[in-house]
Design a protein around this motif. Sequence first.
Motif: not given
Length: 132
Positions: A35-36, A53-54, A63-64, A117-120
């Motif tokens: 993930l890094e 785009i992030i 986020f991850l 869902y709430p996170i995204v």
Amino acid sequence: MYVQKLTFTLFLFIILLTGCGLETKNFTEFYKNDLEDVTKIQVTDGSTGYSKIITDKKVIGDFLSEIKDVQFIPEENQEDRAGFRYAISLYEGEQMTFIFTENEVTDYYYYTEPDIYPIVDSLYKNTKLEEE
């Protein structure tokens, strides 16, 4: 008669084994890379088709970190569905390495604990991003 019963029992056993292949996994068990190494996230809104785009490493890392332990629990009903609320694509450089929606990963349907869902949704709505 005995052979027919044995064949039928064997057939049922095989069906049960193949149907039980899905198991609960957390996000990091799906994402095989580190993930890094994610350098970009694209979030697509399924209702509008717009994408954001992030590329900010801190936003990506936060986020991850928030979703890495989310449990994806297989839905009992795996029938095809149409549409999605958000699709999330992860990139390393310019190469897309993974794509999923809040309820589908690798062509299978899941619900999540905690609800992803709430996170995204928060990432999409509350982060100042360029729309594509």
